[in-house]
Scaffold this active site. Sequence first.
Site, PDB file in Angstrom:
ATOM      1  N   SER A   1       5.556  10.273 -30.340  1.00  0.00           N
ATOM      2  CA  SER A   1       3.896  10.281 -29.935  1.00  0.00           C
ATOM      3  C   SER A   1       3.206   9.050 -30.329  1.00  0.00           C
ATOM      4  O   SER A   1       1.965   8.970 -29.972  1.00  0.00           O
ATOM      5  CB  SER A   1       3.783  11.733 -30.829  1.00  0.00           C
ATOM      6  OG  SER A   1       4.047  12.886 -30.111  1.00  0.00           O
TER       7      SER A   1
ATOM      8  N   LYS B   1      -6.282   9.913 -34.482  1.00  0.00           N
ATOM      9  CA  LYS B   1      -6.038  11.029 -33.754  1.00  0.00           C
ATOM     10  C   LYS B   1      -6.641  12.402 -34.152  1.00  0.00           C
ATOM     11  O   LYS B   1      -6.837  12.285 -35.316  1.00  0.00           O
ATOM     12  CB  LYS B   1      -4.297  11.044 -33.743  1.00  0.00           C
ATOM     13  CG  LYS B   1      -3.872  12.139 -32.924  1.00  0.00           C
ATOM     14  CD  LYS B   1      -2.427  12.067 -32.915  1.00  0.00           C
ATOM     15  CE  LYS B   1      -1.641  13.335 -32.264  1.00  0.00           C
ATOM     16  NZ  LYS B   1      -0.169  13.115 -32.257  1.00  0.00           N
TER      17      LYS B   1
ATOM     18  N   SER C   1       2.023  12.269 -28.075  1.00  0.00           N
ATOM     19  CA  SER C   1       0.974  13.189 -28.254  1.00  0.00           C
ATOM     20  C   SER C   1      -0.539  12.268 -28.752  1.00  0.00           C
ATOM     21  O   SER C   1      -1.428  12.624 -28.788  1.00  0.00           O
ATOM     22  CB  SER C   1       0.919  14.271 -29.509  1.00  0.00           C
ATOM     23  OG  SER C   1       1.433  13.744 -30.608  1.00  0.00           O
TER      24      SER C   1
END
Length: 470
Positions: A179, A80, A155
Amino acid sequence: MSKEIIFFDATKLAELIRTQEVSPVEVVQAHLDRIDAVNPKINAIVTVADGVLKAAKAAEAAVLAGEELGPLHGVPFTVKDSIDTAGVLTQRGSPIFKGRVPDTDATSVARMRKAGGILLAKTNLPEFSYWIESDNLLSGRSNNPWDLERTPGGSSGGESAAIAAGMSPIGLGTDLAISVRGPAAQTGIVSLKATHGRVPMTGIWPRVPRRFWHVGPMARTVRDLVLAFSQLAGPDGLDAFATSTVQFDAGAGRSPHRQLRVGWLVEPGFGPVDPEVAATVKAAAEALKGVGCFVEPVRIPALERDFALDVFNRLHVMEMKPAFAEATAGRSQDELYKMAKTMLALPDTSMEDYIDAEQAAERLRDGYADYFTRYDALLTPVLPLPAHKHGQTEFTINGQTVDATYLQGATVPLNVTGLPGLSMRFGTSKEGLPINVQFVGKWLAESTILHLASLLEGVSPVRNLHPDLR
C-alpha cells in the site's frame, strides 16, 4: 514561482524557506491553490487541515526571528486518512467513522510536525484502508493524475495521487501488503516501506495484523525519503514492535571500499509479470552495473516453494476478520462497502492451514536470510503491470489470467518477512504510464537501498516526471 513551488521536492522547499527565498505562507498557499485547481478531477484530498495558513504564518515568523529550524520547517505534508491527526478529521474511508476527530497525533505525524512540517491535508483510501483501489462510500474514488480512467492504487492511493499531481510534496502512507509501494508505482513517485517496526504504528488503524502493517514516507525524490525516514525511525515506547535502537545512517550504504552486490529477479516467485515491467527491471539492473555495482540475475528458492501471497492470505484473514467484525458490529449494511463485506464473508482459515502458513513464513524469512549472505540488495518489479483501469478484478498478464490480488505478488513477501522495500520509477509504458522498480534490502539496511535508489535516480531515463493536468 508558484508553478515551480508545487513540483519542488521537500528538501528544496526546506532550503528555500531556511534561506528566506520563499516563505512558508507562499509555499502553503501554492499547494492550497493547486488543490483547488486539480483535486476536483482527482479526489485525492479529502480534508484540508484547519489552521494551515495560521501554522504557515507562525513558521514564517520563526524564520524571521532567527529561531532554530527543523529539517522540514515550513514544508507542507499530507497524511493518509487512516493515520490519526489531532484536531483534524480521520475517518478511515468509512461512514462508520464519519466525523471522527482524534485528540492526539499518530507518532509518525507528531515526528513530522516536530521536524517543522505543516500538516496540509488528509488523503483518500479504500474502506478501512484495505484494497488495491482507493474508493469508499464516504469520500468516493480517487483517480490517477496520469490517466483519470485509471486508479492511483491502494491503499495509499490518495496520497500517491496528491504527491504526483503537485498537491503535496511529501506525505505518509501505510502498507499491509502493497500500500505505499504499489500506489507509488501507479503514479510514478517514490516510497519506502522500512523494516517492520522501524517506524511506530501508534495512532494508526487497523492495528491488526500489526506484524504486517507499516507506515512510511511517500515523495517525489529519493533524498526526500532519506530526510523523512531520518525523522520517523525509532521506538516510541508505545508500539511493542518498534524496539530497534539501531540508528539510521543515511551514509551507511556508501562504503567506498566494497562493491555493492545486487541480484535482480522478475520470475519465478512473484506470479506473472508484464514484458514492459520485466524490461524495466532488466534496464535498471544494467544501469546499476553502469554505476559500479556488481549485478546478476538470481533465483530465491524459498519464493518458489512458498508463494508469499498465499501465505499472507491464510495468515491475515484469521487475524483481521475479527477486527472488521468488531468495527462493524451493530452497523447497517448500507454503511459497509465492498471490502468490509468481502472480508466478513470469507471463510475462516483452519488451524491446520494457519500453522502451515506460519511455518511457510519462517521458510520465506530463512530464504531471504540466506540470499542476503551473498548480496546487499535485491531488485524486483513492484507491480506486474502499470496502472490499471478502475474496477478491474482480473488481469491477463503475460498470457496468464489472474485475480486482482496478484498485483501484490512482488510486494507482499516483504510484509510477510518484515524486510525493507523501496519503490521508484525507472520506466514508462507504451501508453505513457509510469513503471517503477523495487529495491529490497536486509533487515535494518534501509541506508543501502536508499543509496542504490539514489544512484539509479541519477541515471534514470525518465523525462516526463509530472502528469499534464492543465
